[in-house]
Design an enzyme around this catalytic site. Sequence first.
Site, mmCIF file in Angstrom:
data_model
loop_
_atom_site.group_PDB
_atom_site.id
_atom_site.type_symbol
_atom_site.label_atom_id
_atom_site.label_comp_id
_atom_site.label_asym_id
_atom_site.label_seq_id
_atom_site.Cartn_x
_atom_site.Cartn_y
_atom_site.Cartn_z
ATOM 1 N N CYS A 1 -18.666 -0.050 12.605
ATOM 2 C CA CYS A 1 -18.660 -1.280 11.795
ATOM 3 C C CYS A 1 -17.403 -2.099 12.046
ATOM 4 O O CYS A 1 -17.462 -3.214 12.536
ATOM 5 C CB CYS A 1 -18.702 -0.941 10.303
ATOM 6 S SG CYS A 1 -19.974 0.161 9.828
HETATM 7 N N1 SAJ Z 1 -8.525 3.039 9.565
HETATM 8 C C1 SAJ Z 1 -7.147 2.942 9.697
HETATM 9 N N2 SAJ Z 1 -6.395 2.643 8.608
HETATM 10 C C2 SAJ Z 1 -6.978 2.436 7.380
HETATM 11 C C3 SAJ Z 1 -8.374 2.535 7.266
HETATM 12 C C4 SAJ Z 1 -9.127 2.836 8.361
HETATM 13 O O1 SAJ Z 1 -6.594 3.122 10.789
HETATM 14 O O2 SAJ Z 1 -6.245 2.188 6.427
HETATM 15 C C5 SAJ Z 1 -9.336 3.321 10.745
HETATM 16 C C6 SAJ Z 1 -10.178 4.574 10.594
HETATM 17 O O3 SAJ Z 1 -9.488 5.698 11.047
HETATM 18 C C7 SAJ Z 1 -11.377 4.254 11.487
HETATM 19 C C8 SAJ Z 1 -11.527 2.749 11.359
HETATM 20 O O4 SAJ Z 1 -10.266 2.263 10.894
HETATM 21 O O5 SAJ Z 1 -11.114 4.576 12.823
HETATM 22 C C9 SAJ Z 1 -12.618 2.321 10.380
HETATM 23 O O6 SAJ Z 1 -12.384 3.054 9.215
HETATM 24 P P1 SAJ Z 1 -13.107 2.671 7.806
HETATM 25 O O7 SAJ Z 1 -12.374 3.400 6.727
HETATM 26 O O8 SAJ Z 1 -13.234 1.218 7.665
HETATM 27 O O9 SAJ Z 1 -14.506 3.400 7.914
HETATM 28 P P2 SAJ Z 1 -15.882 2.907 8.483
HETATM 29 O O10 SAJ Z 1 -15.827 2.341 9.832
HETATM 30 O O11 SAJ Z 1 -16.817 4.044 8.236
HETATM 31 O O12 SAJ Z 1 -16.243 1.687 7.530
HETATM 32 C C10 SAJ Z 1 -17.217 1.844 6.572
HETATM 33 C C11 SAJ Z 1 -17.611 0.453 6.217
HETATM 34 N N3 SAJ Z 1 -18.839 0.507 5.477
HETATM 35 C C12 SAJ Z 1 -19.803 -0.349 5.814
HETATM 36 O O13 SAJ Z 1 -19.697 -1.156 6.707
HETATM 37 C C13 SAJ Z 1 -21.043 -0.254 5.028
HETATM 38 C C14 SAJ Z 1 -16.552 -0.211 5.380
HETATM 39 O O14 SAJ Z 1 -17.081 -1.444 4.816
HETATM 40 C C15 SAJ Z 1 -16.123 0.673 4.268
HETATM 41 O O15 SAJ Z 1 -15.145 0.000 3.492
HETATM 42 C C16 SAJ Z 1 -15.527 1.922 4.879
HETATM 43 O O16 SAJ Z 1 -16.661 2.585 5.510
HETATM 44 C C17 SAJ Z 1 -14.920 2.821 3.829
HETATM 45 O O17 SAJ Z 1 -14.360 2.267 2.866
HETATM 46 O O18 SAJ Z 1 -14.954 4.040 4.026
#
Ligand code: SAJ
Length: 427
Positions: A264
């Site tokens: 995403c």
């Molecule tokens: N990441 C960081 N630092 C952060 C947060 C994330 O480096 O502070 C990295 C993670 O390791 C990963 C990437 O970014 O590699 C994305 O992480 P994410 O926490 O955004 O997780 P996703 O990709 O699973 O995003 C999903 C999304 N959900 C949908 O699109 C329906 C996002 O909108 C959600 O907010 C997120 O999950 C969530 O909150 O877990």
Amino acid sequence: MSYQTRIFGIVGLGYVGLPLAIEFCRRGFEVYGIDRSEERVKLLQHGKSYIGDVSDADVEACLTSGRFHVSTDYALLRKAYAISICVPTPLRKTKDPDMSYVVNAAENLAKVLRPGQLIILESTVYPGATEELIAPILEKSGLKAGKDFYLAFSPERVDPGNRKYKLTDIPKVIGGINRESTEKALEVYSQVFKQVIPLNSAREAEMAKLLENTFRAVNIGLINELALVARKMGINIWNVIEAAKTKPFGFMAFYPGPGLGGHCIPIDPFYLSWKAKAYRADTSFIELADKINSQMPAYVVERVADLLNQQGKALKGSKILLLGVAYKRDVNDIRESPALDIIGLLLQKGAEVSYNDPYVPHLECLNRKWQSQKLNEELLAAQDCVLIVTDHSVYDWEFIARHAKLIFDTRNATKGVRNKYNHIHLL
Ligand code: SAJ
């Protein structure tokens, strides 16, 4: 609701579509799930799940109800009242949207579309896609969108591995191409989701999704940039974030990391920037965040090289063990995982690379097959550097710290044990 409106169809039974199918079936709907993969259809027909958040028992229960039908044949959707499209919307290599899956689904739907049906697109798309691209394809059926059939957009908000929020707890945003479409979609989804949020148009709903995920990508880019600045200043960014978090309003913590993974966050913002170009609108934050986030894997490798250098070792020939290759904690998904970039860069520099990830027993990347190595004392002690890339909750950080000679921690995973060791270094 008369009977025929309690029949729900889904195109695409992946991490979005399958949980949705299960929920609608649980709520007493008759569900017709269509997927182009014969293998997936067979697995489901045998009560087997291939999605982490859906168990075999979930699938079995739906099959036993007699209200869950899975097939590759779109013709079954003639029976459905509402049909949700949950197919992938990746990027091409050029970072342009790849709408081929959505177009293919719409073209197949156009062949079976019946008057009065309601189509809801859930896949993340650029603003305007539902009206400008999907509606005309569906109208090849001879039916008029918004009049003979209804069409809405409702962004998927599935968060893989999230134990805190169940699918139906997450408010569901819905925007139709006209008021009637919005109302029809609200009527259906309000029977399954605790909260439904009607918007004025499909475009607003498309844009809401892109805002949610662009917000994350840009803030992750910001904290990655500030992490590099803080390091140059000799400041521990992780302590700084904890301090900023004490502010009960106006701040939301993001954490530096080895890069931006997942299906995403690295992708969705480019659906927005691509469309913005057509309006000659600038999206410099999206590009800048991508530039910073994409550079993190190289930065991580550079830091590992510096640490080895301080011990008189070259990266070339050094043994490096990655802990975690999944794109984020406690998931088994490696899509866009920065670990893959890090492995590639380490190999380019001649390092001897291996990995352990309890969620990813084997990996195919860079034309090689990799196996997750058994994490034990010998493996850890044999490494010139242990590189923490994904901070899975199952890891025993004390054990790892005790047996590794040198650790580079990109996730602050070792915060609970670091004070006892001086061979652990932070991003
Ligand atoms: N990441 C960081 N630092 C952060 C947060 C994330 O480096 O502070 C990295 C993670 O390791 C990963 C990437 O970014 O590699 C994305 O992480 P994410 O926490 O955004 O997780 P996703 O990709 O699973 O995003 C999903 C999304 N959900 C949908 O699109 C329906 C996002 O909108 C959600 O907010 C997120 O999950 C969530 O909150 O877990």
